[in-house]
Design a protein around this motif. Structure first.
Motif, short mmCIF file in Angstrom:
data_model
loop_
_atom_site.label_atom_id
_atom_site.label_comp_id
_atom_site.label_asym_id
_atom_site.label_seq_id
_atom_site.Cartn_x
_atom_site.Cartn_y
_atom_site.Cartn_z
N ILE A 188 1.00 -1.25 0.02
CA ILE A 188 -0.04 -0.26 0.09
C ILE A 188 0.85 1.18 -0.05
O ILE A 188 1.89 1.27 0.92
CB ILE A 188 -1.01 0.17 1.09
N ASP A 189 0.65 2.01 -0.76
CA ASP A 189 1.44 3.23 -1.06
C ASP A 189 1.16 4.35 0.15
O ASP A 189 2.01 5.14 0.67
CB ASP A 189 1.32 3.89 -2.48
N ALA A 190 -0.28 4.33 0.02
CA ALA A 190 -0.59 5.68 0.81
C ALA A 190 -1.99 5.48 1.51
O ALA A 190 -2.79 4.49 0.92
CB ALA A 190 -0.58 6.83 0.04
N VAL A 191 -2.64 6.10 2.34
CA VAL A 191 -3.93 6.06 3.04
C VAL A 191 -4.35 7.17 2.82
O VAL A 191 -3.95 8.39 3.38
CB VAL A 191 -3.92 5.51 4.34
N LEU A 192 -5.96 7.36 2.35
CA LEU A 192 -6.61 8.77 2.54
C LEU A 192 -7.93 8.30 2.67
O LEU A 192 -8.70 7.27 2.43
CB LEU A 192 -6.74 9.26 1.18
N LEU A 193 -8.16 8.84 4.24
CA LEU A 193 -9.58 8.59 4.83
C LEU A 193 -10.30 10.08 4.66
O LEU A 193 -9.74 10.98 4.23
CB LEU A 193 -9.65 8.18 6.19
N ASN A 194 -11.43 10.33 5.54
CA ASN A 194 -12.20 11.63 5.24
C ASN A 194 -12.20 12.17 6.80
O ASN A 194 -12.56 11.48 7.54
CB ASN A 194 -13.25 11.65 4.45
N TYR A 195 -12.21 13.37 6.75
CA TYR A 195 -12.21 14.24 8.04
C TYR A 195 -13.57 13.93 8.71
O TYR A 195 -13.73 13.61 9.86
CB TYR A 195 -11.95 15.73 7.92
N GLU B 123 -6.24 0.98 -6.89
CA GLU B 123 -5.42 1.27 -7.91
C GLU B 123 -5.59 2.42 -8.73
O GLU B 123 -6.48 2.37 -9.47
CB GLU B 123 -5.35 -0.09 -8.67
N LEU B 124 -4.74 3.55 -8.43
CA LEU B 124 -4.95 4.78 -9.46
C LEU B 124 -3.68 4.83 -10.20
O LEU B 124 -2.60 4.51 -10.07
CB LEU B 124 -4.99 5.90 -8.30
N LYS C 99 2.63 5.23 -14.11
CA LYS C 99 3.18 4.64 -12.80
C LYS C 99 1.65 4.53 -12.24
O LYS C 99 0.73 5.45 -12.07
CB LYS C 99 3.73 5.79 -12.06
N HIS C 100 1.44 3.40 -11.52
CA HIS C 100 0.18 3.33 -10.49
C HIS C 100 0.58 3.17 -9.28
O HIS C 100 1.42 2.74 -8.55
CB HIS C 100 -0.52 2.03 -11.01
N PHE C 101 -0.32 3.76 -8.52
CA PHE C 101 -0.26 3.59 -7.03
C PHE C 101 -1.17 2.89 -6.29
O PHE C 101 -2.52 2.77 -6.93
CB PHE C 101 -0.34 5.16 -6.34
N TYR C 102 -1.07 2.50 -4.97
CA TYR C 102 -2.14 1.62 -4.41
C TYR C 102 -2.41 2.52 -3.00
O TYR C 102 -1.68 2.57 -1.96
CB TYR C 102 -1.46 0.32 -3.88
N ILE C 103 -3.84 3.13 -3.15
CA ILE C 103 -4.06 3.77 -2.01
C ILE C 103 -5.33 3.11 -1.33
O ILE C 103 -6.36 2.66 -1.77
CB ILE C 103 -4.89 5.15 -2.63
N ALA C 104 -5.43 3.08 0.00
CA ALA C 104 -6.00 2.38 0.83
C ALA C 104 -7.37 3.55 1.39
O ALA C 104 -6.69 4.62 1.68
CB ALA C 104 -5.32 1.76 2.03
N THR C 105 -8.35 3.22 1.10
CA THR C 105 -9.31 4.25 1.54
C THR C 105 -10.67 3.39 2.22
O THR C 105 -10.68 1.84 2.40
CB THR C 105 -9.65 5.22 0.38
N SER C 106 -11.66 4.08 2.24
CA SER C 106 -12.89 3.24 2.98
C SER C 106 -13.82 3.07 1.63
O SER C 106 -13.83 3.69 0.76
CB SER C 106 -13.61 4.01 4.03
N ASP C 107 -14.65 2.10 1.65
CA ASP C 107 -15.62 1.75 0.74
C ASP C 107 -16.42 2.89 0.59
O ASP C 107 -17.20 3.00 -0.71
CB ASP C 107 -16.48 0.17 0.74
N TYR C 108 -16.80 3.64 1.31
CA TYR C 108 -17.77 4.90 1.38
C TYR C 108 -17.12 6.00 0.40
O TYR C 108 -17.71 6.32 -0.51
CB TYR C 108 -17.94 5.49 2.67
N LEU C 109 -15.69 6.28 0.71
CA LEU C 109 -14.99 6.98 -0.18
C LEU C 109 -14.83 6.64 -1.73
O LEU C 109 -14.93 7.25 -2.66
CB LEU C 109 -13.68 7.76 0.30
#
Lengths: 260, 304
Positions: free
Chosen positions: A108-115, A146-147, A199-209
């Motif tokens: 996983i390259d990065a994580v983005l959740l929401n405030y 995967e973005l 290049k592709h990145f693997y970003i972890a997030t929630s299924d809601y986002l």
């Protein structure tokens, strides 16, 4: 034709009916009343007794202590970064990485959740199962998206535009004092806003986002989605359980220069 | 545009003017009630696992709700009128740890104990997957109704019926369920092969069946579509406008607090009652239908 009508009329009159209209069982009157369910009603004992064992099991489980917070952390503490946001994103990175690695042999390259998804803070003292339920009352699960480089640029632009402390990990974003772009990186790799890269990145997030929640439309334009079958709340519970203490440290992941 | 229903705003008894029917001229309200069969409908929506009352220190709803108190009210009403139908409009699941721990088992067990007759499938019923709905139905003595989800290729095939009829004091009541579009609202992983079908078309077909084949005197729709949207999205208000022969729509999903049912004119210019009582079991709606054999043109007194 005429005689037929007269005949029908005669039949009606002979039946003593007032008109030829058919009769139905129908509502002739309708009443409405709304009842507030409150203390004016005596709670039914049978129902209370039935609930009791379910309730005590939940309470026993909820008060189970998992970790300790030497300091309180609330999402209102910080403009672009908060201790609780950092902690949540870190928890996702730490807990989801081994599962994703095992499932896809990828990192996983990065994580983005929401405030907005931080539903409660952590008060100084014991951290219990209830704390995890308070922070994350919903059933949302973590997904790895995967973005493309282009989508990741959109993600950076989104963060620049929103200027709030969305929980991030593995992302560094620096803006100039006038909020123009200065520098960004994902998992150590520099992201420029105007170049192109295959290049592709693997970003972890929630299924809601992933479904476009909080206007994060860049997640919809993805190359792949990996479901880890892991609830965000369970990630928090597992993360808390492993740590003796949850420290309220704020790492400057998103910064805006204050000098000209 | 002939208005066939007569809405009475005050409690004062008044005479009803049918055409040329002198026998009705002096009928008072109490007389109407005496001659008619009373069917009582009790309803909730979006209870969201609020099994216990909110705490007395809750900011918004101190001391409100709770299954034990709701049951006390149900018992009171049932004592008054045994011909009471108890209905729910979906989203019984999700919202408190009771759901997280027991997956809806206690929600369905309590609804059964309280004598609920039917509920419908809200989007949150899918929160632990469609298999979980099937598993929890083992605890339900009531019917889970939905007419516009094609469940043929799912585990719910045969477990969920489009409608159910009830006979009370010789009055036949048809109840059917409608659910919201799941795409974009619920993960496909959870609803699996459930297929959403246009609610208006389905409602028209189902009502026809209930009226013509089942010969129902009253038709009630349990809807989880939502009360009223300004866009094109289907909602209870539009459903009422675009159909005929539905007497009452008990709605959910939008957690709308209606002080009293809205009256919406249907395709035949007849009033449909559309109601919703908020969420979390804060309120229970009670609608009394006084049923009598009458001409179709006979006006209905509606006291809201």
């Amino acid at each position: 034709m005429k005689t037929q009508i007269i005949n029908i009329l005669l039949i009606c009159i002979s039946l003593g009916a007032l008109s030829c209209e058919k009769e139905y069982v129908k509502p002739v009157k309708i009443n409405y009343k709304q009842q507030a369910i409150d203390a004016n009603l005596m709670a039914d004992e049978e129902i209370e007794n039935f609930i009791a064992p379910y309730k005590s099991r939940i309470e026993g489980e909820m008060k189970k202590v998992l970790s300790y917070a030497p300091q309180s952390m609330f999402k209102s503490q910080g403009k672009y970064n908060t201790a609780i946001g950092n902690m949540m994103a870190d928890a996702v990175l730490e807990e989801a990485t081994p599962i994703f690695k095992k499932q896809q042999n990828l990192n996983i390259d990065a994580v983005l959740l929401n405030y907005g998804g931080i539903r409660a803070g952590i008060s100084k003292g014991d951290i219990s199962v209830r704390t995890a339920f308070d922070i994350m009352p919903f059933e949302n699960e973590v997904v790895v998206v995967e973005l493309t480089y282009e989508s990741v640029q959109k993600m950076i632009r989104y963060l620049m535009k929103k200027k709030i402390a969305h929980p991030i990990a593995g992302i560094q974003l620096q803006l100039n004092h006038d909020y123009t772009f200065k520098k960004a990186s994902i998992n150590g790799e520099e992201i420029k806003l105007n170049d192109q890269k295959d290049k592709h990145f693997y970003i972890a997030t929630s299924d809601y986002l992933l479904q476009g929640g909080d206007e994060m439309s860049f997640f919809e334009d993805n190359k792949n989605v990996y479901h880890l079958d892991y609830k965000l709340r369970n990630i928090l519970i597992d993360y808390f359980e492993k740590k003796e203490q949850i420290l309220a440290t704020v790492e400057k992941r998103f910064t805006v220069s204050d000098s000209f | 545009m002939k208005r066939r229903n007569f809405i009475k705003k005050t409690g004062v008894a008044s005479s009803v003017l049918g055409f040329g029917s002198f026998s009705l001229l002096n009928s008072s309200l109490t007389k109407v009630e005496e001659d008619a069969k009373q069917i009582t409908i009790l309803h909730t929506n979006d209870v969201h696992s609020h099994i216990e009352a909110f705490s007395n220190t809750h900011a918004k709803y101190p001391g409100r709700g709770g299954a034990a108190r709701r049951y006390a009210y149900i018992n009171m009403v049932k004592k008054e009128n045994p011909n009471t139908l108890i209905l729910d409009a979906g989203d019984a699941f999700q919202g408190t740890p009771y759901f997280n721990f027991y997956g809806g088992e206690l929600e369905y067990k309590l609804m059964s104990k309280m004598g609920y007759h039917a509920s419908t499938i809200g989007n949150h019923e899918f929160d632990n997957g469609i298999e979980n709905i099937a598993a929890q139905l083992a605890h339900a003595d009531f019917k889970l109704l939905n007419a516009n989800y094609n469940l043929k290729n799912t585990i719910l095939d045969g477990l969920v019926k489009p409608y159910q009829t009830y006979e009370m004091d010789g009055v036949k009541i048809g109840v059917f369920g409608l659910g919201i579009e799941l795409n974009g609202l619920v993960s496909k992983k959870l609803f699996k092969e459930t297929e959403y079908i246009d609610p208006v078309d389905v409602a028209k077909d189902t009502v026809k069946k209930l009226k013509n084949e089942e010969e129902c005197d009253l038709v009630i729709c349990l809807s989880h579509l939502g009360f009223n949207y300004s866009g094109r999205k289907i909602c209870d208000v539009k459903l009422a406008q675009q159909t005929r022969d539905i007497d009452l729509i008990i709605g959910g999903h939008t957690h709308t607090f209606l002080e009293k049912p809205s009256l919406i004119e249907n395709l035949d210019f007849k009033n449909v009652l559309v109601n919703q009582v908020g969420w979390a079991g804060l309120n229970m709606g009670r609608i009394d239908f006084y049923m009598k054999k009458e001409k179709a043109s006979k006006e209905t007194l509606i006291e809201l």
